[in-house]
Write a protein that holds these residues in place. Sequence first.
Motif, PDB file in Angstrom:
ATOM      1  N   UNK A  11       0.829  -1.204   0.000  1.00 20.29           N
ATOM      2  CA  UNK A  11       0.000   0.000   0.000  1.00 20.29           C
ATOM      3  C   UNK A  11       0.864   1.255   0.000  1.00 20.29           C
ATOM      4  N   UNK A  12       1.955   1.252   0.788  1.00 18.19           N
ATOM      5  CA  UNK A  12       2.832   2.427   0.807  1.00 18.19           C
ATOM      6  C   UNK A  12       3.581   2.587  -0.515  1.00 18.19           C
ATOM      7  N   UNK A  13       3.836   1.486  -1.211  1.00 14.74           N
ATOM      8  CA  UNK A  13       4.412   1.577  -2.559  1.00 14.74           C
ATOM      9  C   UNK A  13       3.446   2.304  -3.484  1.00 14.74           C
ATOM     10  N   UNK A  35      19.334   4.176  -0.711  1.00 14.08           N
ATOM     11  CA  UNK A  35      18.631   5.103  -1.600  1.00 14.08           C
ATOM     12  C   UNK A  35      18.031   6.269  -0.816  1.00 14.08           C
ATOM     13  N   UNK A  36      17.236   5.954   0.202  1.00 14.58           N
ATOM     14  CA  UNK A  36      16.539   6.999   0.948  1.00 14.58           C
ATOM     15  C   UNK A  36      17.520   7.824   1.778  1.00 14.58           C
ATOM     16  N   UNK A  37      18.429   7.135   2.478  1.00 17.20           N
ATOM     17  CA  UNK A  37      19.369   7.859   3.317  1.00 17.20           C
ATOM     18  C   UNK A  37      20.330   8.732   2.540  1.00 17.20           C
ATOM     19  N   UNK A  38      20.754   8.297   1.355  1.00 18.95           N
ATOM     20  CA  UNK A  38      21.749   9.040   0.594  1.00 18.95           C
ATOM     21  C   UNK A  38      21.211  10.044  -0.398  1.00 18.95           C
ATOM     22  N   UNK A  74       8.438   5.622   5.130  1.00 19.90           N
ATOM     23  CA  UNK A  74       9.735   6.272   4.981  1.00 19.90           C
ATOM     24  C   UNK A  74      10.575   5.603   3.896  1.00 19.90           C
ATOM     25  N   UNK A  75      10.555   4.276   3.869  1.00 17.64           N
ATOM     26  CA  UNK A  75      11.416   3.556   2.926  1.00 17.64           C
ATOM     27  C   UNK A  75      10.767   3.428   1.553  1.00 17.64           C
ATOM     28  N   UNK A  76       9.531   2.932   1.506  1.00 17.41           N
ATOM     29  CA  UNK A  76       8.931   2.611   0.212  1.00 17.41           C
ATOM     30  C   UNK A  76       8.238   3.803  -0.435  1.00 17.41           C
ATOM     31  N   UNK A 109      17.916   4.122   8.857  1.00 18.27           N
ATOM     32  CA  UNK A 109      17.307   5.023   7.883  1.00 18.27           C
ATOM     33  C   UNK A 109      16.782   6.287   8.563  1.00 18.27           C
ATOM     34  N   UNK A 110      16.294   6.187   9.805  1.00 17.40           N
ATOM     35  CA  UNK A 110      15.838   7.378  10.528  1.00 17.40           C
ATOM     36  C   UNK A 110      16.987   8.368  10.718  1.00 17.40           C
ATOM     37  N   UNK A 111      18.044   7.895  11.358  1.00 17.88           N
ATOM     38  CA  UNK A 111      19.159   8.786  11.681  1.00 17.88           C
ATOM     39  C   UNK A 111      19.935   9.203  10.429  1.00 17.88           C
ATOM     40  N   UNK A 112      20.041   8.289   9.471  1.00 16.10           N
ATOM     41  CA  UNK A 112      20.736   8.642   8.241  1.00 16.10           C
ATOM     42  C   UNK A 112      20.028   9.746   7.475  1.00 16.10           C
TER      43      UNK A 112
END
Length: 484
Positions: A77-79, A389-392, A229-231, A437-440
């Motif tokens: 669903x988040x995708x 991907x998300x962090x960078x 956050x990720x997808x 991923x949160x802190x990055x």
Amino acid sequence: MAVDYTVIVVYLAGMLAMGWWGMRRAKSKSEFLVAGRRLGPWMYSGTMAAIVLGGASTIGGVGLGYQYGLSGAWMVFTIGLGLLALSVFFSARIARLKVYTVSEMLDLRYGGRAGVISGVVMWAYTLMLAVTSTIAYATIFDVLFDMNRTLAIILGGSIVVAYSTLGGMWSITLTDMVQFVVKTIGVLLLLLPIAVVKAGGFGEMRAKLPTEYFDPLGIGGETIFTYVLIYTFGMLIGQDIWQRVFTARSDKVARYGGTVAGTYCLVYAIAGAVIGTAAKVMYPKLPSADAAFATIVKDELPMGVRGLVLAAALAAVMSTSSGALIACATVANNDIWSRLRGAAAPEGEGHDEVKGNRAFILIMGVAVIVIAIALNDVVEALTVAYNLLVGGLLVPILGGLLWRRGTAPGALAAVAAGGLSVTGLMWGYGILATEPVYYGLLTSLAVYVVASLATKPTDPAVLAAWRERLAGREATAPRAPAAV
């Protein structure tokens, strides 16, 4: 099983035939990498839905439904939400840029200084995405033919590499349309109603399962937030997704076709969760949640239908695998190799560029198969890909689109700080932990803002050219920097 085998073999042969047909159309770099930027709404919607709904969305989505009930739909669903956000808010501007990669967009926005480092991060993401899709062949071919894992990966991966190498994006587009139709028929129109009926209907499912299986938030608020956050954000910035946006005939096709594809993903998410919930009623003690899809297909579907549904699972894996593979090869050739070589010629439309990109798809394809054989954990590989991907890249990409004051030093610092912090935190907390991923992401944002404000604003001429491109008033793709 003979009828099922026949369905699968015909399907695989059809994929190779599509690759051969696509080779006859891919006569230029534009045709090979972005299907000539000529896809209309029907083909665009189908291929976009096909690439985002892969093996993780099909087999993994059913597995989450088996484990958590209806709230297991949240991952897929988040995708869909991410694809909707991309289509409504950003796709028109992305399509008007007329580039081939995300790194080219960053070069346009920041003045030609962000390409290589962002290309390396994006390449790592697309490589791992292709690997995770390729690993999934082992599950499907094991159900079909009781095949050895290594042989299954080689067989499935070789078919994808073959048709992708032959015709590039045209072959992938044609095969994805077939795969979209097969997935729709196999999963939504056949497996979903059959699974519900075999489980005794929704009333029987409610009677036999705990109430939390029907709680929309049963999977947990923190897990849902992590998926978003990720997808959701990952859908906004992935090269595999952007490369499909580049194929749209116009910005309107990108916006409305993507909206249709995103809505389809939401329906697919719910369907997978319902199938998994039904499987929990029929098979309450499976050794693994991810075995739910294969078990219900193997034991409950009639001959012929079983072959079509397994072909749908194979289609889901192949569509994501081929999209990630061409994205990986495009980034490796255009963003890394050409720049490091320092001898990139101005863009042409001849056969040589097609041959070069075709060679990179073949090389990357072989590398993906080798890595897939060596790795076992799909979830870990996929988590590494999306964390990088998300962090960078999330902050410098969205910052470039939304914040005028963002600068090239800010973007480079954000990519480096985000990527390194995510990698280090995964080492410390563990690959599957949510903290990296949160802190990055917070580190990347802070570094981007501070470094941008501490350096000179982007050259007004660069920003003016950027605005012209966003408005669609520049029709040609950017030339790669020539060797000094």
